[in-house]
Design a protein around this motif. Structure first.
Motif, PDB file in Angstrom:
ATOM      1  N   VAL A 298      -0.132 -14.905  -2.409  1.00  0.00           N
ATOM      2  CA  VAL A 298      -1.425 -14.779  -3.085  1.00  0.00           C
ATOM      3  C   VAL A 298      -1.976 -13.360  -3.065  1.00  0.00           C
ATOM      4  N   SER A 299      -1.512 -12.539  -2.116  1.00  0.00           N
ATOM      5  CA  SER A 299      -2.155 -11.229  -1.957  1.00  0.00           C
ATOM      6  C   SER A 299      -1.361 -10.068  -2.516  1.00  0.00           C
ATOM      7  N   ALA A 300      -0.028 -10.140  -2.477  1.00  0.00           N
ATOM      8  CA  ALA A 300       0.776  -8.971  -2.825  1.00  0.00           C
ATOM      9  C   ALA A 300       0.537  -8.452  -4.237  1.00  0.00           C
ATOM     10  N   PRO A 301       0.456  -9.324  -5.279  1.00  0.00           N
ATOM     11  CA  PRO A 301       0.193  -8.775  -6.620  1.00  0.00           C
ATOM     12  C   PRO A 301      -1.149  -8.049  -6.706  1.00  0.00           C
ATOM     13  N   VAL A 302      -2.151  -8.569  -5.979  1.00  0.00           N
ATOM     14  CA  VAL A 302      -3.471  -7.919  -5.978  1.00  0.00           C
ATOM     15  C   VAL A 302      -3.380  -6.569  -5.291  1.00  0.00           C
ATOM     16  N   TRP A 303      -2.732  -6.551  -4.116  1.00  0.00           N
ATOM     17  CA  TRP A 303      -2.554  -5.276  -3.417  1.00  0.00           C
ATOM     18  C   TRP A 303      -1.785  -4.294  -4.294  1.00  0.00           C
ATOM     19  N   GLY A 304      -0.755  -4.786  -5.002  1.00  0.00           N
ATOM     20  CA  GLY A 304       0.054  -3.907  -5.831  1.00  0.00           C
ATOM     21  C   GLY A 304      -0.743  -3.253  -6.939  1.00  0.00           C
ATOM     22  N   ARG A 305      -1.623  -4.031  -7.578  1.00  0.00           N
ATOM     23  CA  ARG A 305      -2.445  -3.461  -8.654  1.00  0.00           C
ATOM     24  C   ARG A 305      -3.405  -2.410  -8.105  1.00  0.00           C
ATOM     25  N   TYR A 306      -3.998  -2.686  -6.938  1.00  0.00           N
ATOM     26  CA  TYR A 306      -4.895  -1.710  -6.326  1.00  0.00           C
ATOM     27  C   TYR A 306      -4.126  -0.479  -5.858  1.00  0.00           C
ATOM     28  N   ALA A 307      -2.871  -0.698  -5.420  1.00  0.00           N
ATOM     29  CA  ALA A 307      -2.080   0.436  -4.945  1.00  0.00           C
ATOM     30  C   ALA A 307      -1.771   1.409  -6.071  1.00  0.00           C
ATOM     31  N   ASP A 308      -1.652   0.914  -7.293  1.00  0.00           N
ATOM     32  CA  ASP A 308      -1.418   1.813  -8.423  1.00  0.00           C
ATOM     33  C   ASP A 308      -2.640   2.684  -8.707  1.00  0.00           C
ATOM     34  N   ALA A 309      -3.811   2.222  -8.284  1.00  0.00           N
ATOM     35  CA  ALA A 309      -5.029   3.023  -8.437  1.00  0.00           C
ATOM     36  C   ALA A 309      -5.197   3.981  -7.254  1.00  0.00           C
ATOM     37  N   SER A 310      -4.977   3.482  -6.023  1.00  0.00           N
ATOM     38  CA  SER A 310      -5.061   4.329  -4.835  1.00  0.00           C
ATOM     39  C   SER A 310      -4.329   3.649  -3.685  1.00  0.00           C
ATOM     40  N   SER A 311      -3.083   4.032  -3.472  1.00  0.00           N
ATOM     41  CA  SER A 311      -2.289   3.442  -2.392  1.00  0.00           C
ATOM     42  C   SER A 311      -2.864   3.823  -1.032  1.00  0.00           C
ATOM     43  N   LYS A 312      -3.487   4.987  -0.929  1.00  0.00           N
ATOM     44  CA  LYS A 312      -4.122   5.386   0.334  1.00  0.00           C
ATOM     45  C   LYS A 312      -5.237   4.417   0.705  1.00  0.00           C
ATOM     46  N   THR A 313      -6.077   4.094  -0.255  1.00  0.00           N
ATOM     47  CA  THR A 313      -7.192   3.176   0.001  1.00  0.00           C
ATOM     48  C   THR A 313      -6.684   1.799   0.401  1.00  0.00           C
ATOM     49  N   VAL A 314      -5.597   1.349  -0.238  1.00  0.00           N
ATOM     50  CA  VAL A 314      -5.022   0.047   0.109  1.00  0.00           C
ATOM     51  C   VAL A 314      -4.567   0.039   1.566  1.00  0.00           C
ATOM     52  N   MET A 315      -3.853   1.085   1.994  1.00  0.00           N
ATOM     53  CA  MET A 315      -3.391   1.149   3.379  1.00  0.00           C
ATOM     54  C   MET A 315      -4.557   1.076   4.353  1.00  0.00           C
ATOM     55  N   ILE A 316      -5.596   1.853   4.088  1.00  0.00           N
ATOM     56  CA  ILE A 316      -6.729   1.928   5.008  1.00  0.00           C
ATOM     57  C   ILE A 316      -7.475   0.607   5.078  1.00  0.00           C
ATOM     58  N   ARG A 317      -7.774   0.027   3.926  1.00  0.00           N
ATOM     59  CA  ARG A 317      -8.516  -1.239   3.922  1.00  0.00           C
ATOM     60  C   ARG A 317      -7.697  -2.365   4.549  1.00  0.00           C
ATOM     61  N   ALA A 318      -6.401  -2.377   4.274  1.00  0.00           N
ATOM     62  CA  ALA A 318      -5.557  -3.438   4.817  1.00  0.00           C
ATOM     63  C   ALA A 318      -5.474  -3.361   6.338  1.00  0.00           C
ATOM     64  N   VAL A 319      -5.309  -2.161   6.875  1.00  0.00           N
ATOM     65  CA  VAL A 319      -5.200  -2.051   8.335  1.00  0.00           C
ATOM     66  C   VAL A 319      -6.541  -2.321   9.009  1.00  0.00           C
ATOM     67  N   LEU A 320      -7.644  -2.026   8.333  1.00  0.00           N
ATOM     68  CA  LEU A 320      -8.956  -2.378   8.885  1.00  0.00           C
ATOM     69  C   LEU A 320      -9.098  -3.901   9.004  1.00  0.00           C
ATOM     70  N   ILE A 321      -8.590  -4.622   8.012  1.00  0.00           N
ATOM     71  CA  ILE A 321      -8.618  -6.084   8.085  1.00  0.00           C
ATOM     72  C   ILE A 321      -7.758  -6.563   9.243  1.00  0.00           C
ATOM     73  N   ALA A 322      -6.547  -6.001   9.365  1.00  0.00           N
ATOM     74  CA  ALA A 322      -5.642  -6.400  10.443  1.00  0.00           C
ATOM     75  C   ALA A 322      -6.265  -6.138  11.812  1.00  0.00           C
ATOM     76  N   SER A 323      -6.886  -4.976  11.964  1.00  0.00           N
ATOM     77  CA  SER A 323      -7.512  -4.641  13.244  1.00  0.00           C
ATOM     78  C   SER A 323      -8.703  -5.543  13.523  1.00  0.00           C
ATOM     79  N   GLY A 324      -9.479  -5.824  12.490  1.00  0.00           N
ATOM     80  CA  GLY A 324     -10.630  -6.710  12.679  1.00  0.00           C
ATOM     81  C   GLY A 324     -10.208  -8.093  13.132  1.00  0.00           C
ATOM     82  N   VAL A 325      -9.135  -8.617  12.528  1.00  0.00           N
ATOM     83  CA  VAL A 325      -8.635  -9.934  12.927  1.00  0.00           C
ATOM     84  C   VAL A 325      -8.136  -9.896  14.369  1.00  0.00           C
TER      85      VAL A 325
END
Length: 433
Positions: A298-325
């Motif tokens: 459910v998430s990879a296609p969404v992440w992929g589309r955002y990564a084409d706009a800014s892969s840096k932002t995707v990495m940062i937001r994703a790891v913030l979610i992982a750390s928060g969990v």
């Protein structure tokens, strides 16, 4: 060609006159067909990965054939690091080739042979002999996987426009999620208790055949000749490590990627914590595998589309979610044990972690492909994967702290590591057009 065009348009859903600026007009005309062939090839190999996973099938195989206990502990580190550490030297060898899809094809055939070999082990070998055979085959498999990894990123950069690469990575991960969810569902049924040696052997033969089919499809790619710089000796290959000292942007990416390993390294401790709280029922493992698969689906296609706009932002937001969990799991397990012991809490937390890890993977893969072009891209991939492979073995030893910190403590520690990575990653340069 019309089918490929339809798939390409349906999955990317974007038209942009600037798409051909980096890869050239000739390659851009072939982009829909190449996009579809790469997608199909990736889906087949990921299905093979799901069937022959070192965390499930191969782990079960070692116990089934009576292999020594140390074999089980070596499966995952060898599978991951074994494909990454040699890439510094693999990249040097690949540099001399103007057409590099054949490296991926050969590597895929090699992986097929190794998986088929494990099928023979399942049927014919036992004990110490089976254990060493499994280790040897996993080492060879990982080496072949390393060739595929370096070649795949370079071929992707030559055949698919930059604004579409993240979406291709995302859809591939999504397909892997669907297949992983299927594996998890099987483990949650009584079928998993009825598998014998012959059935597992046939299952591994089938997985090997998937890699052969993927190689046949990948061979149909239209790849134009690219930049070559000649081969390198071992000393020359080692000399590429100077990129870490001379290339500030690349060095910052490698450090960020190392800190972002927390999302992958923490996953086994969620499972261990669940076993500690709930027990070791087979359905529990299936629930976690299914949660991971659905999250990628459910998430990879969404992440992929955002990564084409800014892969840096995707990495940062994703790891913030992982750390928060991770921090949430630590706090709940220490302060609210009744909630942590509930059957739903840790599988749901693992699902959220898997959502985040999918974003980390898609983001960093897209980022390194877009960070450079030509042979420089090959060097970036090879050096970063070699360094990360070594660090994976070192940082992976964090499990030794479990007796002191507990499973939840290790999860919390890795979550803090992710927060540092997010902060450090904000200084990465933007690489998207």
């Amino acid at each position: 060609m019309q089918i490929a065009d339809s798939v390409y348009e349906a999955l990317t859903n974007e038209e942009d006159a600037r798409l051909c600026e980096e890869i050239g007009e000739a390659a851009c005309r072939e982009a829909p067909q190449n996009f579809t062939l790469i997608l199909l090839s990736n889906c087949l190999t990921k299905l093979g990965d799901a069937i022959a996973s070192p965390k499930t099938t191969l782990a079960w195989l070692t116990s089934m054939v009576g292999a020594p206990a140390f074999v089980l502990g070596l499966l995952v580190p060898i599978r991951e690091s074994g494909s990454m550490v040699p890439q510094l030297f693999i990249g040097g060898a690949i540099r001399r080739l103007p057409i590099r899809k054949w490296v991926w094809v050969a590597g895929s055939i090699g992986q097929a042979m190794c998986i088929a070999g494990m099928g023979f082990v399942a049927i014919y070998l036992t004990g110490m002999t089976a254990g060493w055979a499994i280790i040897g085959l996993v080492v060879c498999f990982s080496l072949c996987r390393g060739f595929c990894s370096v070649a795949a990123k370079d071929v992707l950069g030559k055949t698919v426009p930059k604004p579409k690469r993240g979406q291709l990575t995302g859809w591939s991960a999504s397909a892997a999620g669907l297949l992983g969810a299927g594996v998890g569902v099987v483990l949650m049924t009584p079928v998993s208790d009825k598998l014998d040696e012959s059935f597992v052997g046939l299952l591994l033969f089938f997985a090997g055949a998937l890699w052969l089919l993927a190689a046949a499809l990948y061979a149909q790619l239209t790849e134009n000749a690219g930049e070559t710089g000649g081969g390198r000796s071992i000393l020359d290959a080692l000399g590429q490590l100077r990129l870490l000292a001379t290339d500030k942007a690349f060095r910052r990416f490698v450090i960020t990627r190392a800190l972002l390993m927390c999302s992958a390294l923490s996953a086994p401790f969620y499972v261990a914590l669940a076993q500690q709280n709930y027990g070791t029922q087979v359905y529990l493992l299936g629930a976690f595998i299914a949660a991971s698969g659905v999250a990628s689906l459910v998430s990879a296609p969404v992440w992929g589309r955002y990564a084409d706009a800014s892969s840096k932002t995707v990495m940062i937001r994703a790891v913030l979610i992982a750390s928060g969990v991770g921090l949430l799991v630590f706090v709940v397990n220490r302060l609210f044990p009744a909630l942590s012991d509930s059957l739903w809490f840790l599988p749901v937390a693992y699902f959220a972690l898997s959502l985040a890890h999918s974003g980390v993977r898609v983001g960093r893969k897209t980022y390194v492909v877009n960070l450079a072009s030509g042979n420089k891209r090959t060097d970036y991939v090879a050096v970063s994967n070699t360094v990360i492979g070594l660090l994976l073995l070192v940082v992976g030893a964090v499990g030794a702290l479990t007796p002191v910190l507990g499973n939840d403590g290790v999860i919390g520690l890795l979550a803090l590591m992710g927060l540092v990575g997010a902060a450090y990653g904000t200084q990465l340069p933007d690489v998207e057009a």
